[in-house]
Design an enzyme around this catalytic site. Structure first.
Site, PDB file in Angstrom:
ATOM      1  N   CYS A  98       0.871  -1.187   0.000  1.00 31.14           N
ATOM      2  CA  CYS A  98       0.000   0.000   0.000  1.00 31.14           C
ATOM      3  C   CYS A  98       0.899   1.225   0.000  1.00 31.14           C
ATOM      4  O   CYS A  98       1.700   1.416   0.902  1.00 31.14           O
ATOM      5  CB  CYS A  98      -0.894  -0.006   1.233  1.00 31.14           C
ATOM      6  N   HIS A 290     -12.562   5.860  -3.215  1.00 29.25           N
ATOM      7  CA  HIS A 290     -11.600   4.884  -2.695  1.00 29.25           C
ATOM      8  C   HIS A 290     -11.950   3.468  -3.171  1.00 29.25           C
ATOM      9  O   HIS A 290     -11.066   2.628  -3.304  1.00 29.25           O
ATOM     10  CB  HIS A 290     -11.493   4.967  -1.175  1.00 29.25           C
ATOM     11  N   TYR A 294      -9.303   0.850  -5.465  1.00 26.36           N
ATOM     12  CA  TYR A 294      -8.938  -0.556  -5.285  1.00 26.36           C
ATOM     13  C   TYR A 294      -8.941  -1.322  -6.603  1.00 26.36           C
ATOM     14  O   TYR A 294      -8.307  -2.375  -6.704  1.00 26.36           O
ATOM     15  CB  TYR A 294      -9.896  -1.223  -4.284  1.00 26.36           C
ATOM     16  N   CYS A 297      -4.938  -0.278  -7.305  1.00 23.99           N
ATOM     17  CA  CYS A 297      -3.811  -0.699  -6.443  1.00 23.99           C
ATOM     18  C   CYS A 297      -3.810  -2.204  -6.202  1.00 23.99           C
ATOM     19  O   CYS A 297      -2.766  -2.843  -6.260  1.00 23.99           O
ATOM     20  CB  CYS A 297      -3.816   0.069  -5.126  1.00 23.99           C
TER      21      CYS A 297
HETATM   22 FE1  SF4 Z   1      -3.257   1.902  -0.144  1.00 26.24          FE
HETATM   23 FE2  SF4 Z   1      -4.638   1.033  -2.243  1.00 26.24          FE
HETATM   24 FE3  SF4 Z   1      -5.773   2.704  -0.474  1.00 26.24          FE
HETATM   25 FE4  SF4 Z   1      -3.837   3.512  -2.177  1.00 26.24          FE
HETATM   26  S1  SF4 Z   1      -5.901   2.792  -2.715  1.00 26.24           S
HETATM   27  S2  SF4 Z   1      -4.012   4.009  -0.022  1.00 26.24           S
HETATM   28  S3  SF4 Z   1      -2.529   1.710  -2.226  1.00 26.24           S
HETATM   29  S4  SF4 Z   1      -5.078   0.598  -0.113  1.00 26.24           S
HETATM   30 FE    FE Z   2      -7.217   1.630   1.754  1.00 30.24          FE
END
Ligand code: SF4
Ligand code: FE
Length: 485
Positions: A98, A290, A294, A297
């Site tokens: 992350c 968010h 996902y 990421c």
């Molecule tokens: Fe971490 Fe993924 Fe959240 Fe970015 S989107 S902060 S990489 S968990």
């Molecule tokens: Fe997260």
């Protein structure tokens, strides 16, 4: 934009009040438990500096027209939303961890459009204040920690009905100069990698909960803010000599419980204070962004895990087996389905009243709902391919031992041409991603990060427009004429 070194120097200047293992810790930038997560954020600066990634990692600011890091950008188009997801996949591939900076990016985009509507409707200068804050973030290329999740105590009780009213973060006092805040934010990703904290309400508040309807920003390390470092499975391997057993020798993520003990926030940094009707849209939009994140990421980290599983198969001499090939195909199928969802909710996005682009909320929630499942299946298949050795492997110290090291070299060898050390490294990486320190980000965060599965199901139910689908069915079934609306 900052260079990686300038970022590290800027972090060193922040006086974080941090506790870990019952002790106050200093020098966080060079702390061996924390540094891997800072390295992951450093990657967001390094790649922005690399011309081959400039189209993903940088953008032209909608505020100033200047070139900025995309992590500080307000999305100006669906193309921006798509590039965001691709940037996240790239960083997931480069760090297998992350990289933390997305939470702030998602927070600034959500707060921007909601404060615009708040100021337009009520005439309070929240949006102008927010834009001044954002300009400071963009001009100084800062990392922002987006802080939403309150501890929430007894889940059957509303915020104002909790035995301890501080279990939801709240305003305890208002003065001519600002507000005083008490409460905490849990699971704060990248709290110690950030220059600023942008605090948002945790759920939709009602008229009895105006003290909880608050949004503001403070610099990290402000007086009254305490950070308590969160443990991860196998985390102390980062403190050991050697690099193999940590699995990912360079990168990681971290979370903290962040406590706000009568923190003072000047009005200039307050972006909502009591206007509870705007808490719902803020929570919904932040969560939506968010959930889109996902689809980038986790896919990038999934790419590394699939690669590691394929290497493990090579090193075991099992790569030719048809069931192994099929398992790898299944992993790719699941991973690319997540990416497809991330791209779909981006391409179907649209402009908000402030001009900042928002994803398609239904598709973003479908994306995250799949993320609560597919990484688990990908991890299961990786463990299947890796074999039991990933959890019974002796330590690196034993491998390096002058007497017994040779036994490990001899008996834990797979195919003859691959050094035993390479096999150990790849199995430790799979362990790290599936049940070790990085499993926080790849597994449990896939479940609970950006909201637990039920939160997405509620949103999917709300966005589904079942009445329109029923109408379609009535027309096809001959119950209703197509022309009647
Ligand atoms: Fe971490 Fe993924 Fe959240 Fe970015 S989107 S902060 S990489 S968990
Ligand atoms: Fe997260």
């Amino acid at each position: 934009m900052l260079t990686a070194d300038q970022y590290l120097e800027s972090l060193r200047r922040i006086n974080f009040n941090v506790y870990m293992f019952g002790r106050k810790v200093g020098g966080i930038v060079d702390h061996p438990m924390i540094r891997p997560s800072i390295n992951a954020v450093v990657k967001s600066y390094e790649l922005a500096d690399d011309p081959q990634y400039a189209d993903l990692l940088t953008a032209d600011s909608g505020l100033t027209g200047k070139k900025i890091n995309r992590f500080t950008h307000l999305h100006q188009s669906t193309d921006d939303l798509i590039r965001k997801v691709k940037m996240q996949r790239l960083l997931g591939q480069k760090t297998a961890a992350c990289f933390q900076r997305c939470v702030g990016m998602d927070a600034i985009n959500a707060v921007d459009s909601v404060t615009f509507e708040l100021e337009r409707d009520l005439g309070i200068e929240y949006h102008r204040r927010f834009r001044r804050f954002l300009l400071h973030v963009q001009e100084n290329d800062l990392v922002v920690e987006g802080a939403m999740t309150d501890p929430r105590g007894d889940r059957s009780l509303r915020p104002s009905k909790q035995v301890d009213p501080d279990l939801y973060l709240r305003v305890v006092r208002k003065t001519a100069d600002g507000i005083v805040i008490r409460g905490a934010k849990a699971h704060q990703t990248g709290a110690l990698s950030a220059h600023e904290i942008l605090v948002m309400p945790t759920l939709t508040m009602n008229e009895e909960e105006t003290d909880y309807a608050v949004c503001f920003a403070v610099p990290s390390g402000s007086e009254g803010v305490t950070y308590i470092y969160g443990r991860q499975s196998s985390d102390t391997r980062k403190l050991e000599d050697g690099v193999i057993d940590a699995g990912n020798c360079r990168y990681g993520g971290h979370e903290c419980l962040v406590v706000f003990d009568d923190l003072f926030v000047p009005w200039e940094r307050v972006f909502m204070c009591g206007e509870y009707r705007y808490t719902g849209p803020l929570v919904e939009r932040f969560a939506g962004y968010h959930r889109q994140s996902y689809g980038g990421c986790k896919v990038g980290v999934g790419d590394v895990l699939i690669g590691a599983a394929a290497l493990a198969a090579d090193y075991n001499g099992a790569a030719g087996a048809s069931h192994i090939k099929d398992k790898l195909i299944e992993m790719v199928h699941l991973n690319e389905t997540l990416f497809a969802c991330g791209i779909a909710c981006s391409s179907q996005g649209g402009s908000t009243a402030s001009g900042t682009y928002l994803i398609d909320l239904l598709l973003a929630n479908v994306c995250k709902q799949n993320v609560t499942r597919f990484p688990y299946e990908i991890a299961r298949l990786a463990e299947d391919i890796a074999g039991g050795l990933m959890v019974t492997l002796p330590s690196e110290q034993d491998y390096r031992h002058p007497v017994i090291g040779k036994y490990i070299e001899k008996y834990l060898k797979g195919t003859a041409e691959i050094p035993t050390e390479h096999r150990m490294r790849v199995l430790r990486l799979i362990e790290n991603l599936t049940i070790g320190a990085a499993a926080v980000g790849y597994r449990t965060e896939s479940m609970h990060g950006a909201g637990s599965p039920q939160a997405q199901r509620i949103m999917i139910g709300r966005q589904a427009d079942l009445s329109q689908k029923k109408k379609l069915a009535r027309v096809i079934a001959g119950i209703e004429e197509e022309s009647s609306s």
